[in-house]
Design an enzyme around this catalytic site. Structure first.
Site, short mmCIF file in Angstrom:
data_model
loop_
_atom_site.label_atom_id
_atom_site.label_comp_id
_atom_site.label_asym_id
_atom_site.label_seq_id
_atom_site.Cartn_x
_atom_site.Cartn_y
_atom_site.Cartn_z
N ASP A 19 0.07 -5.57 9.65
CA ASP A 19 -1.01 -4.64 9.30
C ASP A 19 -2.27 -5.47 9.02
O ASP A 19 -2.31 -6.28 8.09
CB ASP A 19 -0.60 -3.84 8.06
CG ASP A 19 -1.62 -2.76 7.72
OD1 ASP A 19 -2.70 -2.70 8.36
OD2 ASP A 19 -1.35 -1.96 6.80
N LYS A 47 -12.98 -0.98 7.16
CA LYS A 47 -13.65 -1.82 6.16
C LYS A 47 -14.69 -2.72 6.80
O LYS A 47 -15.84 -2.76 6.37
CB LYS A 47 -12.61 -2.68 5.42
CG LYS A 47 -11.41 -1.93 4.92
CD LYS A 47 -11.73 -1.05 3.74
CE LYS A 47 -10.78 0.10 3.50
NZ LYS A 47 -9.39 -0.01 3.73
N TRP A 52 0.87 -1.18 0.00
CA TRP A 52 0.00 0.00 0.00
C TRP A 52 0.91 1.23 0.00
O TRP A 52 1.77 1.34 0.88
CB TRP A 52 -0.87 -0.05 1.27
CG TRP A 52 -1.87 1.02 1.41
CD1 TRP A 52 -2.72 1.50 0.45
CD2 TRP A 52 -2.17 1.76 2.61
NE1 TRP A 52 -3.53 2.47 0.98
CE2 TRP A 52 -3.21 2.65 2.30
CE3 TRP A 52 -1.68 1.73 3.91
CZ2 TRP A 52 -3.76 3.52 3.24
CZ3 TRP A 52 -2.22 2.58 4.85
CH2 TRP A 52 -3.25 3.47 4.51
N1 PMP Z 1 -3.42 -0.73 5.74
C1 PMP Z 1 -3.82 -1.09 4.53
C2 PMP Z 1 -3.09 -2.19 3.82
C3 PMP Z 1 -4.90 -0.46 3.92
O1 PMP Z 1 -5.28 -0.84 2.70
C4 PMP Z 1 -5.57 0.56 4.62
C5 PMP Z 1 -6.76 1.27 4.03
N2 PMP Z 1 -6.78 1.46 2.71
C6 PMP Z 1 -5.12 0.90 5.90
C7 PMP Z 1 -4.05 0.22 6.43
C8 PMP Z 1 -5.69 2.00 6.75
O2 PMP Z 1 -7.01 2.19 6.76
P1 PMP Z 1 -7.73 3.28 7.65
O3 PMP Z 1 -6.73 4.29 8.08
O4 PMP Z 1 -8.76 3.84 6.76
O5 PMP Z 1 -8.29 2.54 8.81
#
Ligand code: PMP
Length: 398
Positions: A212, A247, A132
């Site tokens: 993660d 999500k 990411w």
């Molecule tokens: N890690 C990964 C791999 C992700 O794809 C995302 C969201 N796209 C996140 C962390 C963080 O998401 P958020 O900050 O929206 O909770």
């Protein structure tokens, strides 16, 4: 003198640029497979009913809007630890793991990065290639040495041997970032056997894993997706985990997540948590309360929890069915085998293997919007449009 004259413009996020182009496209057949949010059959990113019900209760009963502490909502932290590590995990009773609430998974990653920079100076962080993109910029901003291990080969296949080979050469003590499930952007996940092998290298090289966990429930199920996290937490005395509720609870904009620390003993956990609270104080003082209160209400209430579990499962199954459906729709074009990896991948994303020029043709000729790397958000598809999509893919693959 102008203070601001020398400031350059940062290029915009390419995925958001794609969304602008999609919105401006007047073709009624257009398909947005770019942006990384879950969508239902109507193309909407829904608020789960369990969240709506919990919010209704909160509006009625929330007693105050005063600050919550540096580690956030305590009930949220306890519930999230149980969700991630398992309800009956002995580590929890023994006080060997703690959750610090953060603004989303992104906040957890930033807090982890600042913690590593402040408390483990000199350590590099190893990211999968690809990963990411925000991983790259967060840890660079924290001042960490950012390095990469291979993950997907040139043939668009998961290359575990290359990954292990690279990890074997990582300097002792460095941090290795692993995606617990639903790897973003590729969709390729490690098998349980692969995870065991990674664990052996982590132990042998004395690496610190940062796992993660942004898509719990979107791969094989809420419990199944936590398998590797729980293995590592059981086998390693020290571990960092970032968890996101964006999500699986549909709480994207409520910024709900946590940094979970697994420490060797209770005293050390308290020491580490004091450092995290100190760092968080400088970043956001105390975290936003609403999303965490919603999660705590849902996970702490048997009925809401059952409803939410069913809703996550429905999202997961919709994505899995779309994966199968797309490969079936590609079969009449003789492309089922070439794209069979789409059904083996997990989560919202698929590294399709389409080239940048094929992606460009999909957009120009068919109004199908994908990231130029060939990453598709499977949840952006709809059952009714799979034939259109398969036909478009077949034409650009000719
Ligand atoms: N890690 C990964 C791999 C992700 O794809 C995302 C969201 N796209 C996140 C962390 C963080 O998401 P958020 O900050 O929206 O909770």
């Amino acid at each position: 003198m102008s203070h601001f004259a020398a400031i350059d413009r940062v290029p915009g996020d390419p995925i958001l640029g794609l969304l602008d182009a999609y919105r401006a496209d007047s073709n009624p057949a257009k398909l947005d497979l770019g942006v990384g949010v879950y969508k239902d059959a109507l193309g909407i990113t829904p608020i789960p009913y369990a969240v709506k019900l919990a919010e209704r209760q909160l509006v009625e009963h929330e007693p105050t809007k005063s600050y919550i502490g540096g580690h956030g909502d305590a009930a949220f932290g306890e519930q999230l630890l149980r969700l991630v590590l398992g309800a009956d995990n002995a580590l929890l009773g023994a006080g060997l793991a703690g959750a610090t609430q953060t603004p989303g998974g992104t906040g957890a990653l930033r807090l982890a990065g600042d913690f590593i920079a402040a408390q483990l100076p000199g350590r590099g962080i190893w990211l999968s290639a690809p990963t990411w993109p925000i991983h790259e910029s967060i840890f660079a901003t924290c001042g960490l040495r950012v390095e990469h291990y291979p993950y997907v080969g040139a043939d668009n296949r998961l290359d575990v041997e290359a990954m292990l080979d690279a990890l074997q050469r990582v300097p002792a003590g460095d941090v290795v970032l692993l995606h617990a499930c639903c790897h973003n952007p590729t969709g390729f996940d490690l098998s349980q056997h692969d995870w065991q092998r990674v664990l052996e290298v982590v132990k042998a090289r004395e690496l610190l894993p940062l796992i993660d966990f942004a898509y719990q429930g979107f791969g094989d199920g809420l419990e199944q997706d936590a398998w590797a996290v729980r293995l590592f937490a059981a086998e390693l005395p020290e571990l960092l985990i970032t968890s996101s509720c964006s999500k699986n609870f549909g709480l994207y904009r409520e910024r709900t997540g946590a940094l979970i620390v697994r420490a060797e003993n209770f005293e050390k956990l308290i020491d580490i948590r004091s450092q995290l609270a100190f760092l968080a104080r400088n970043l956001w003082s105390t975290p936003p309360a609403h999303g965490a209160a919603v999660v705590a209400s849902i996970l702490g209430d048997a009925q809401l929890r059952t409803l939410w579990t069913e809703e996550v499962e429905a999202m997961r199954l919709r994505i899995a069915n779309l994966r199968n459906g797309l490969v079936s729709a590609l079969a009449p074009h003789g492309l089922a085998e070439r794209f069979a990896h789409i059904t083996a991948q997990r989560g919202m994303f698929s590294y399709t293997g389409l080239t940048a020029s094929q992606v460009q043709r999909l957009r120009q000729e068919f109004s199908v919007y994908l990231v130029s790397s060939g990453r598709a958000n499977v949840a952006g598809m709809s059952e009714q449009r799979l034939d259109y999509l398969a036909d478009a893919i077949a034409q650009v693959c000719r």
